[in-house]
Scaffold this motif. Structure first.
Motif, short mmCIF file in Angstrom:
data_model
loop_
_atom_site.label_atom_id
_atom_site.label_comp_id
_atom_site.label_asym_id
_atom_site.label_seq_id
_atom_site.Cartn_x
_atom_site.Cartn_y
_atom_site.Cartn_z
N CYS A 24 -10.21 -7.98 4.31
CA CYS A 24 -10.50 -6.92 3.35
C CYS A 24 -11.58 -7.46 2.42
O CYS A 24 -11.37 -8.44 1.71
N LEU A 42 0.86 -1.18 0.00
CA LEU A 42 0.00 0.00 0.00
C LEU A 42 0.90 1.24 0.00
O LEU A 42 1.08 1.89 1.03
N ASP A 64 -6.61 7.18 2.95
CA ASP A 64 -6.04 6.19 2.05
C ASP A 64 -6.25 4.78 2.58
O ASP A 64 -6.39 3.83 1.82
N LEU A 65 -6.25 4.67 3.91
CA LEU A 65 -6.40 3.38 4.58
C LEU A 65 -7.32 3.57 5.78
O LEU A 65 -7.16 4.52 6.56
N VAL A 119 -4.77 8.03 7.41
CA VAL A 119 -5.30 6.80 7.98
C VAL A 119 -6.46 7.14 8.91
O VAL A 119 -6.37 8.07 9.72
N VAL A 143 0.54 5.70 1.58
CA VAL A 143 -0.48 5.90 2.61
C VAL A 143 -0.07 7.09 3.47
O VAL A 143 0.91 7.04 4.20
N ALA A 172 -11.46 3.97 -0.24
CA ALA A 172 -10.26 3.65 0.54
C ALA A 172 -10.23 2.16 0.82
O ALA A 172 -11.27 1.49 0.83
N VAL A 173 -9.04 1.63 1.03
CA VAL A 173 -8.90 0.25 1.48
C VAL A 173 -9.35 0.19 2.94
O VAL A 173 -8.88 0.97 3.77
#
Length: 209
Positions: free
Chosen positions: A202, A6, A100-101, A12, A9, A128-129
């Motif tokens: 995920c 990733l 982003d995460l 967060v 990043v 976002a992840v």
């Protein structure tokens, strides 16, 4: 098993129902991500002032150099589903800053407060992840995971050290000890050919080739 990274990043978003949830579930990941300039949104649904103070200190220790914004709420422990509107508003407020995460509890967690967060977070963060962490507990709800974060020995032990240092209110719990934390990390490490690891779920990701 397909390794992936990733990169880039910088923002967060962290979510926990209670103080210590985030650090138990994702402390190793936080130590891996920590860097100057990292922007972190840290949201808890519940906690007494004493417990919230523990969470603030823990976040600073697990994320040295990061710019952390706290949103610490006071929903009743174990009653978050009855306060759905407030929980939803807390998640939506955190989503305004983007990420982003995103790190949140797992959908199959047996605790109702955790499950509520797990359901709300993906509806607010669609670009976002989202990694869903696990928390060992009496309920025996540990399941199969599909994302692993290998942890060097020193990082795994640093995580446990920081848990003991920053959450002294939990030291009398019969499950709060090195064997539980490192035992789970060792088992997840075995599953990904590492000595220690944290494991996540995920549910949806887009691969850029």
């Amino acid at each position: 098993m397909l390794p992936f990274a990733l990169p880039g990043v910088r923002r967060v978003a962290l979510f926990g129902a209670h103080p210590d949830d985030i650090e138990i579930g994702a402390g190793g990941l936080l130590l891996s991500l920590a860097s100057p300039g990292l922007s972190v949104s840290y949201t808890l649904l519940s906690g007494t002032p004493e417990r919230q103070a523990e969470a603030r200190a823990a976040a600073a220790a697990f994320l040295p150099g990061a710019d952390i914004t706290f949103a610490l709420h006071d929903l009743p422990d174990g009653r978050a589903p009855a306060h759905w509107e407030r929980a939803k508003s807390a998640v939506q407020a955190a989503a305004l800053g983007g990420a982003d995460l995103v790190v949140a509890p797992a959908r199959d967690d047996a605790h109702q407060d955790h499950r509520l967060l797990a359901e709300l977070v993906p509806t607010a963060f669609r670009d976002a992840v989202v990694l869903h962490y696990e928390i060992p507990k009496w309920d025996g709800d540990l399941g199969r995971r599909n994302v692993y974060v290998p942890l060097p020995d020193a990082r795994a032990r640093r995580k446990v050290e920081l848990l003991h240092t920053h959450f002294p209110s939990q030291k009398d719990r019969d499950w709060w000890d090195d064997e539980v934390f490192l035992g789970l990390a060792r088992l997840r490490g075995m599953e990904c050919r590492s000595r220690y690891a944290e494991a996540y779920t995920c549910e949806k990701a887009v691969m850029s080739l």
